[in-house]
Scaffold this motif. Structure first.
Motif, short mmCIF file in Angstrom:
data_model
loop_
_atom_site.label_atom_id
_atom_site.label_comp_id
_atom_site.label_asym_id
_atom_site.label_seq_id
_atom_site.Cartn_x
_atom_site.Cartn_y
_atom_site.Cartn_z
N ASP A 50 0.83 -1.20 0.00
CA ASP A 50 0.00 0.00 0.00
C ASP A 50 0.87 1.25 0.00
OD1 ASP A 50 -2.66 -0.81 -0.13
OD2 ASP A 50 -2.81 -1.18 2.00
N ARG A 51 1.85 1.26 0.87
CA ARG A 51 2.74 2.42 1.01
C ARG A 51 3.56 2.63 -0.26
NH1 ARG A 51 7.97 3.47 2.55
NH2 ARG A 51 8.29 5.37 3.79
N ASP A 52 4.10 1.54 -0.81
CA ASP A 52 4.96 1.66 -2.00
C ASP A 52 4.19 2.21 -3.20
OD1 ASP A 52 7.04 0.68 -0.53
OD2 ASP A 52 6.91 -1.38 -1.31
N ILE A 53 2.97 1.72 -3.40
CA ILE A 53 2.18 2.19 -4.54
C ILE A 53 1.80 3.66 -4.36
CG2 ILE A 53 -0.03 1.95 -5.75
CD1 ILE A 53 0.11 -1.05 -5.21
N ALA A 56 4.79 5.80 -5.00
CA ALA A 56 5.20 5.75 -6.40
C ALA A 56 4.40 6.73 -7.25
CB ALA A 56 5.04 4.33 -6.94
N LEU A 57 3.25 7.14 -6.77
CA LEU A 57 2.41 8.07 -7.51
C LEU A 57 2.67 9.52 -7.13
CD1 LEU A 57 -0.98 6.10 -7.43
CD2 LEU A 57 0.62 6.34 -9.34
N ARG A 58 3.75 9.77 -6.34
CA ARG A 58 4.11 11.13 -5.94
C ARG A 58 5.49 11.49 -6.47
NH1 ARG A 58 -0.09 14.15 -3.31
NH2 ARG A 58 -1.73 12.59 -3.61
N THR A 59 5.68 12.78 -6.73
CA THR A 59 6.97 13.25 -7.23
C THR A 59 8.04 13.07 -6.16
OG1 THR A 59 5.86 14.91 -8.61
CG2 THR A 59 8.21 15.23 -8.16
N GLU A 60 9.16 12.51 -6.52
CA GLU A 60 10.24 12.28 -5.57
C GLU A 60 10.74 13.61 -4.99
OE1 GLU A 60 14.57 9.97 -5.31
OE2 GLU A 60 13.41 10.00 -7.18
N GLY A 61 10.74 13.69 -3.69
CA GLY A 61 11.18 14.90 -3.00
C GLY A 61 10.07 15.88 -2.71
N ASP A 62 8.89 15.64 -3.24
CA ASP A 62 7.75 16.54 -2.99
C ASP A 62 6.47 15.70 -2.95
OD1 ASP A 62 5.93 18.54 -2.69
OD2 ASP A 62 6.28 19.48 -4.65
N LEU A 63 6.14 15.21 -1.76
CA LEU A 63 4.99 14.31 -1.62
C LEU A 63 3.65 15.03 -1.82
CD1 LEU A 63 6.07 12.12 1.44
CD2 LEU A 63 6.30 11.65 -1.00
N PHE A 129 -15.01 -1.53 9.88
CA PHE A 129 -13.55 -1.62 9.77
C PHE A 129 -12.86 -0.36 10.29
CE2 PHE A 129 -15.08 -4.60 6.49
CZ PHE A 129 -14.46 -5.75 6.95
N ASP A 130 -13.46 0.80 10.07
CA ASP A 130 -12.96 2.07 10.61
C ASP A 130 -11.45 2.23 10.38
OD1 ASP A 130 -13.35 4.53 11.83
OD2 ASP A 130 -12.90 3.75 13.83
N ARG A 131 -10.98 1.98 9.18
CA ARG A 131 -9.56 2.10 8.86
C ARG A 131 -9.22 3.56 8.60
NH1 ARG A 131 -6.46 -0.59 3.59
NH2 ARG A 131 -4.40 -0.77 4.56
N PRO A 132 -8.13 4.05 9.20
CA PRO A 132 -7.73 5.45 8.99
C PRO A 132 -7.31 5.70 7.54
CG PRO A 132 -6.66 4.53 10.94
CD PRO A 132 -7.26 3.38 10.19
N ARG A 133 -7.48 6.92 7.11
CA ARG A 133 -7.02 7.32 5.77
C ARG A 133 -5.50 7.36 5.74
NH1 ARG A 133 -11.01 8.35 1.57
NH2 ARG A 133 -12.99 8.51 2.70
N PRO A 134 -4.90 7.26 4.53
CA PRO A 134 -3.44 7.41 4.42
C PRO A 134 -3.00 8.78 4.94
CG PRO A 134 -4.40 6.58 2.37
CD PRO A 134 -5.54 7.00 3.23
N TRP A 202 -5.82 3.97 0.38
CA TRP A 202 -4.82 2.94 0.13
C TRP A 202 -5.28 2.12 -1.07
CZ3 TRP A 202 -0.64 3.84 2.89
CH2 TRP A 202 -0.75 4.35 4.18
N PRO A 203 -4.36 1.54 -1.84
CA PRO A 203 -4.76 0.69 -2.97
C PRO A 203 -5.68 -0.46 -2.56
CG PRO A 203 -2.45 1.26 -3.17
CD PRO A 203 -2.90 1.77 -1.84
N THR A 204 -5.44 -1.05 -1.39
CA THR A 204 -6.30 -2.16 -0.95
C THR A 204 -7.71 -1.69 -0.61
OG1 THR A 204 -5.24 -1.92 1.22
CG2 THR A 204 -4.50 -3.73 -0.17
#
Length: 237
Positions: A50-53, A56-63, A129-134, A202-204
């Protein structure tokens, strides 16, 4: 009964039986995959991917900056709106009115029940499930509910697939049927991708939304077929 007619009926019956077997197999696979995914998410086994994907969709050095030019980010917001409450309500109401104008009241009521049921399932699942957002990246869209499953992804699947199936059922051409279903699937996929791209899921979450929405839409399709054979809902034509 002539031999040729008997063989035709037998072949038709076998074809219908095979279609239903394939349909049930697909439904079972979707439910099984959803159950496995929920188990993995609860155990935390999907955290790394989840974290890696997401990163990967953010510019390196500027999230704060999604990859791609500015117009791609704007397109992402446009696409994610297709799974929002306002757009889905408008789309559902428009098709319901279409059925009403064609005097297909049963189809209209069934559509409203299918979409309404999907909304209820999505809301209950989020509360359970009450899962927190990224929190890895800044959000590109306003959010105020729990993360799992993705409501936009699930409701896009429920609404667009249900709409697609019900509209396709009353089309005489197989080519038109396939085109309508293809558009419904494409819209569902694009909405889910946009949620991850904007960093609000998250992707999942999105995968769970797709699976749950597709499973519910498939169940609704099976019920529609059953009611159609009993004459309780309008058939093709």
């Amino acid at each position: 009964m002539p031999g040729s007619s008997r063989h035709t009926i037998i072949a038709l019956g076998q074809s219908l039986e095979l279609r239903w077997l394939l349909f049930l197999a697909g439904l079972v696979c979707a439910v099984w995959a959803l159950a496995e995914l929920i188990d993995e998410v609860i155990e935390g086994s999907t955290s790394d991917i989840d974290r890696d994907i997401l990163l990967a969709l953010r510019t390196e050095g500027d999230l704060s900056d999604p990859i791609g030019p500015g117009w791609v980010e704007e397109m992402g917001r446009d696409l994610t709106a297709l799974g929002g409450v306002a757009v889905l309500t408008l789309a559902t109401a428009s098709v319901a009115l279409y059925f009403l104008m064609r005097h297909r009241t049963s189809s209209m009521l069934f559509l409203l029940s299918a979409v309404g049921g999907g909304i209820a399932i999505s809301s209950i699942a989020k509360d359970v499930f009450d899962r927190p957002r990224p929190e890895l990246v800044p959000y590109g869209s306003y959010v105020h509910t729990a993360s799992f499953p993705s409501g936009h992804s699930m409701m896009a699947a429920v609404a667009y697939l249900s709409l697609g199936v019900l509209i396709a059922r009353v089309q005489p051409s197989r080519r038109l049927k396939a085109f309508i279903i293809l558009i419904a699937v494409m819209l569902t996929v694009l909405v889910g991708i946009s949620r991850v791209y904007l960093g609000v899921h998250w992707p999942t979450d999105v995968l769970a939304g797709w699976l749950a929405g597709a499973a519910w839409a498939a169940i609704c399709f099976a019920v529609a077929q059953y009611l159609g054979r009993r004459g309780n809902i309008e058939t093709e034509g």
